[in-house]
Scaffold this active site. Structure first.
Site, PDB file in Angstrom:
ATOM      1  N   ARG A 287       0.795  -1.229   0.000  1.00 51.11           N
ATOM      2  CA  ARG A 287       0.000   0.000   0.000  1.00 51.11           C
ATOM      3  C   ARG A 287       0.832   1.287   0.000  1.00 51.11           C
ATOM      4  O   ARG A 287       0.503   2.210  -0.743  1.00 51.11           O
ATOM      5  CB  ARG A 287      -1.008   0.002   1.160  1.00 51.11           C
ATOM      6  CG  ARG A 287      -2.018  -1.164   1.059  1.00 51.11           C
ATOM      7  CD  ARG A 287      -3.123  -1.077   2.110  1.00 51.11           C
ATOM      8  NE  ARG A 287      -3.974   0.051   1.880  1.00 51.11           N
ATOM      9  CZ  ARG A 287      -3.915   1.192   2.519  1.00 51.11           C
ATOM     10  NH1 ARG A 287      -3.067   1.353   3.514  1.00 51.11           N
ATOM     11  NH2 ARG A 287      -4.717   2.179   2.207  1.00 51.11           N
TER      12      ARG A 287
ATOM     13  N   TYR B 277      -0.034   3.390  -3.256  1.00 50.38           N
ATOM     14  CA  TYR B 277      -0.915   4.555  -3.091  1.00 50.38           C
ATOM     15  C   TYR B 277      -0.297   5.650  -2.243  1.00 50.38           C
ATOM     16  O   TYR B 277      -1.005   6.563  -1.838  1.00 50.38           O
ATOM     17  CB  TYR B 277      -2.211   4.177  -2.352  1.00 50.38           C
ATOM     18  CG  TYR B 277      -2.934   2.937  -2.730  1.00 50.38           C
ATOM     19  CD1 TYR B 277      -3.441   2.751  -4.017  1.00 50.38           C
ATOM     20  CD2 TYR B 277      -3.192   1.956  -1.778  1.00 50.38           C
ATOM     21  CE1 TYR B 277      -4.163   1.613  -4.326  1.00 50.38           C
ATOM     22  CE2 TYR B 277      -3.921   0.820  -2.083  1.00 50.38           C
ATOM     23  CZ  TYR B 277      -4.403   0.654  -3.365  1.00 50.38           C
ATOM     24  OH  TYR B 277      -5.129  -0.460  -3.659  1.00 50.38           O
TER      25      TYR B 277
ATOM     26  N   CYS C  38      14.978  -3.872  -4.207  1.00 52.75           N
ATOM     27  CA  CYS C  38      15.736  -2.948  -5.050  1.00 52.75           C
ATOM     28  C   CYS C  38      14.824  -2.024  -5.843  1.00 52.75           C
ATOM     29  O   CYS C  38      14.729  -2.123  -7.070  1.00 52.75           O
ATOM     30  CB  CYS C  38      16.639  -3.743  -5.980  1.00 52.75           C
ATOM     31  SG  CYS C  38      17.615  -4.921  -5.060  1.00 52.75           S
ATOM     32  N   GLU C  39      14.089  -1.198  -5.157  1.00 50.14           N
ATOM     33  CA  GLU C  39      13.216  -0.192  -5.766  1.00 50.14           C
ATOM     34  C   GLU C  39      13.200   0.992  -4.824  1.00 50.14           C
ATOM     35  O   GLU C  39      13.059   0.808  -3.603  1.00 50.14           O
ATOM     36  CB  GLU C  39      11.750  -0.692  -5.847  1.00 50.14           C
ATOM     37  CG  GLU C  39      11.513  -1.940  -6.639  1.00 50.14           C
ATOM     38  CD  GLU C  39      11.310  -1.688  -8.127  1.00 50.14           C
ATOM     39  OE1 GLU C  39      11.165  -0.503  -8.523  1.00 50.14           O
ATOM     40  OE2 GLU C  39      11.311  -2.673  -8.878  1.00 50.14           O
TER      41      GLU C  39
ATOM     42  N   TYR D  51      -5.835  -5.476   2.653  1.00 46.65           N
ATOM     43  CA  TYR D  51      -5.002  -5.226   1.476  1.00 46.65           C
ATOM     44  C   TYR D  51      -3.514  -5.258   1.825  1.00 46.65           C
ATOM     45  O   TYR D  51      -2.710  -4.528   1.270  1.00 46.65           O
ATOM     46  CB  TYR D  51      -5.405  -3.903   0.788  1.00 46.65           C
ATOM     47  CG  TYR D  51      -6.890  -3.875   0.447  1.00 46.65           C
ATOM     48  CD1 TYR D  51      -7.371  -4.609  -0.628  1.00 46.65           C
ATOM     49  CD2 TYR D  51      -7.794  -3.166   1.231  1.00 46.65           C
ATOM     50  CE1 TYR D  51      -8.734  -4.634  -0.911  1.00 46.65           C
ATOM     51  CE2 TYR D  51      -9.163  -3.180   0.945  1.00 46.65           C
ATOM     52  CZ  TYR D  51      -9.625  -3.916  -0.131  1.00 46.65           C
ATOM     53  OH  TYR D  51     -10.963  -3.941  -0.419  1.00 46.65           O
TER      54      TYR D  51
HETATM   55  C1  PLP Z   1     -13.079  -4.009  -3.130  1.00 47.70           C
HETATM   56  C2  PLP Z   1     -14.550  -4.112  -3.197  1.00 47.70           C
HETATM   57  C3  PLP Z   1     -15.323  -4.057  -2.042  1.00 47.70           C
HETATM   58  C4  PLP Z   1     -14.746  -3.789  -0.673  1.00 47.70           C
HETATM   59  O1  PLP Z   1     -14.235  -2.512  -0.567  1.00 47.70           O
HETATM   60  P1  PLP Z   1     -13.704  -1.970   0.860  1.00 47.70           P
HETATM   61  O2  PLP Z   1     -13.284  -0.596   0.579  1.00 47.70           O
HETATM   62  O3  PLP Z   1     -12.583  -2.852   1.256  1.00 47.70           O
HETATM   63  O4  PLP Z   1     -14.852  -2.054   1.803  1.00 47.70           O
HETATM   64  C5  PLP Z   1     -16.680  -4.236  -2.154  1.00 47.70           C
HETATM   65  N1  PLP Z   1     -17.265  -4.447  -3.359  1.00 47.70           N
HETATM   66  C6  PLP Z   1     -16.549  -4.499  -4.498  1.00 47.70           C
HETATM   67  C7  PLP Z   1     -17.246  -4.731  -5.788  1.00 47.70           C
HETATM   68  C8  PLP Z   1     -15.173  -4.331  -4.459  1.00 47.70           C
HETATM   69  O5  PLP Z   1     -14.470  -4.357  -5.599  1.00 47.70           O
END
Ligand code: PLP
Length: 415
Positions: free
Chosen positions: A313, A317, A343-344, A371
Site C-alpha cells: 500500500r 498509493y 531494489c526499488e 489489502y
Molecule cells: C473491493 C470491493 C469491495 C470492498 O471494498 P472496501 O473498501 O474494502 O470495503 C466491495 N465491493 C466491491 C465490488 C469491491 O471491488
C-alpha cells in the site's frame, strides 16, 4: 490504537499476548490478527443493520486468509468475490455458495461455470457483453443465472484516485444512462434472472454523503424498472467504508448504517453490503525487524525485513501506516525512512518517522489487516510472511511462512 492493540507497561500487546513474544516465536515479517477485533467488527455491522433484512457479504479481496473467511462464515457472513480463486477459498473455508455475490469486470467462462455449478446468490454483472456471455454459459449448463447490474452512479467518492470506482471514467459497472436498456435486454434472456441492482463507488471513504448520493441515484433506476414490471429482490450498496490509519475521521459503522438505512427508508428490498477494509484493516498488524539503522547525510534509514512485496500500500498509493516499536525504550530518537530490502526506490513502509529505536528492534506496522497479505507478492524471490491469529492468550499460526523452494517448485529448466 484500538482496544485490541495497546501498550501494557512498555510492551505492545495484541489482546493478552505481547507482540514481542510473537516476533520471537514465529519470526518476522509476520502478520498478526486479533480474533476479537475481527469478531467485534462483524458483530457491530450485523447489529447496525439489524432493523432490516440484510446480508453482509465480506469482500474477500481485503484479506482472503482461510481462517478469517471461516471466522466470518461462522458469524453468518456471505462473501463478495472477484475471481474463481476467491470462490474456491470461500468454499474451502466453509462459506455458503448461496451467500456469495460475484463482482468484477472480467469474469471468464470458466469462472462463470464454477459459480453456476456452486449455486451462488448473484452475479454482479458489469457490462452488456458479460451479460451475453453469462446467458450463453448458463444456457449451455441448463441453468438460470441470478444477476444484478453493477450501475456506475457517477458520484465522486472523494478518495484516492486508484481506489475510486464510481466515476464515469472508471472501468467498473455499466453507465448510469445505459443501465435501463441493459436491464430490459436481460429481462428477455432465457437463462438470466434479474434479482437486484448494485453499486460500489470506491474504497476508504471517510464521509457518508457519497454513499447516500449513490444510493439515491440507484433507487431512481430501481423505481423506473418497477414501473416496467421488473421488481428487484435486493439492493447491493457495495463496500468502501474507510478506517482510521492516521488522523482520518471516517463515520462509525453505526453512522454509516444509519445513513444507508435512512436512504432506504420505506423500501422492501433486501439490503446487501460488501464491506472489506472496515472489517479487517484495524484487526491486523505487520511485524518487522530492523536489520540496520543507517545514518546518511540527508536522511536516516531504518532498513527493515518487510518490504513492498509484503505490504504494497505505501508503494502503490503512498498510503500511510502508523509504525510503532514493540518496546518503549529510552534511546535517542531520530527521524527515519522505514524502508525494505527490495531494489526499488518505491520500497518504503513509512517516511520521516520519529522513533527511539535500535538495530534489532521489532516494529509493528499498524492497520495492516486489509489489502496487506492479500496484495503480497514474491518479488525479489521473497517468501511471503507467516500469519498468526491471536485469541485472548492463545496464538495460532494460520499460514506458515512460505519456503523459497515453494516459490520455484513449478518452474522448469530447458534440457
Ligand atoms: C473491493 C470491493 C469491495 C470492498 O471494498 P472496501 O473498501 O474494502 O470495503 C466491495 N465491493 C466491491 C465490488 C469491491 O471491488
Amino acid at each position: 490504537m484500538t482496544p485490541y492493540f495497546n501498550y501494557q507497561q512498555d510492551y505492545l500487546f495484541v489482546e493478552d499476548v505481547s507482540l514481542k513474544d510473537i516476533a520471537e516465536r514465529f519470526g518476522t515479517p509476520c502478520y498478526v490478527y486479533s480474533r476479537a477485533a475481527l469478531t467485534d467488527g462483524y458483530r457491530q455491522f450485523a447489529e447496525a443493520f439489524r432493523s432490516r433484512e440484510h446480508l453482509i457479504c465480506y469482500a474477500v479481496k481485503a484479506n482472503s486468509s482461510l481462517a478469517i473467511l471461516n471466522l466470518f462464515a461462522k458469524l453468518g457472513a456471505g462473501f463478495d468475490i472477484v475471481s474463481g480463486g476467491e470462490l474456491q477459498r470461500v468454499l474451502a473455508a466453509g462459506g455458503s455458495a448461496n451467500k456469495v455475490v460475484f463482482s468484477g469486470v472480467g469474469k471468464s467462462e470458466a469462472e462463470m461455470r464454477a459459480a453456476l455449478e456452486a449455486g451462488i446468490l448473484c452475479f454482479n454483472v458489469e457490462s452488456a457483453p458479460e451479460l451475453d456471455r453469462l446467458n450463453a454459459v448458463a444456457g449451455s449448463m441448463g441453468k438460470v443465472a441470478p444477476i444484478s447490474l453493477r450501475v456506475n452512479p457517477d458520484v465522486d467518492a472523494k478518495t484516492h484516485p486508484y481506489i475510486s470506482t464510481g466515476l464515469k471514467q472508471n472501468k467498473f459497472g455499466v453507465a448510469y444512462t445505459e443501465a435501463l436498456a441493459i436491464y430490459r435486454k436481460a429481462a428477455g434472456m432465457a437463462h438470466i434472472k434479474i434479482t437486484g441492482m448494485d453499486c460500489h463507488i470506491g474504497s476508504q471513504l471517510t464521509e457518508t454523503s457519497p454513499f447516500i448520493a449513490a444510493a439515491e441515484k440507484v433507487l431512481v433506476l430501481v423505481d423506473k424498472l418497477a414501473v416496467e414490471g421488473v421488481v428487484l429482490e435486493h439492493l447491493d450498496l457495495g463496500g468502501g467504508l474507510g478506517i482510521r490509519y492516521d488522523d482520518e475521521t471516517p463515520p462509525s459503522i453505526s453512522e454509516y448504517a444509519k445513513a444507508l438505512l435512512t436512504a432506504l427508508h420505506g423500501r422492501s428490498e433486501k439490503l446487501i453490503v460488501e464491506p472489506g477494509r472496515v472489517l479487517v484493516g484495524n484487526a491486523g498488524v505487520l511485524l518487522t525487524r530492523i536489520e540496520y539503522l543507517k545514518h546518511g547525510e540527508e536522511k536516516n534509514f531504518a532498513i527493515v525485513d518487510a518490504a513492498m512485496n509484503d505490504l504494497m500500500r505505501p508503494a502503490l498509493y503512498d498510503a500511510y501506516h502508523a509504525i510503532l516499536p514493540l518496546q518503549k525504550k529510552f534511546v535517542t530518537s531520530h527521524s527515519y525512512e522505514v524502508v525494505g530490502p527490495i531494489c526499488e526506490t518505491g520500497d518504503f513502509i513509512g517516511r520521516g518517522r520519529e522513533m527511539p529505536v535500535e538495530q534489532g528492534d521489532v516494529l509493528a506496522v499498524m492497520s495492516a489487516g486489509a489489502y496487506g497479505m492479500s496484495m503480497s507478492s514474491n518479488y525479489n524471490t521473497r517468501p511471503r510472511a507467516a500469519e498468526v491469529m491471536v485469541d485472548h492468550a492463545q496464538t495460532h499460526v494460520i499460514r506458515e511462512r512460505e519456503k523459497v523452494s515453494q516459490l520455484f517448485a513449478a518452474e522448469k529448466i530447458l534440457s
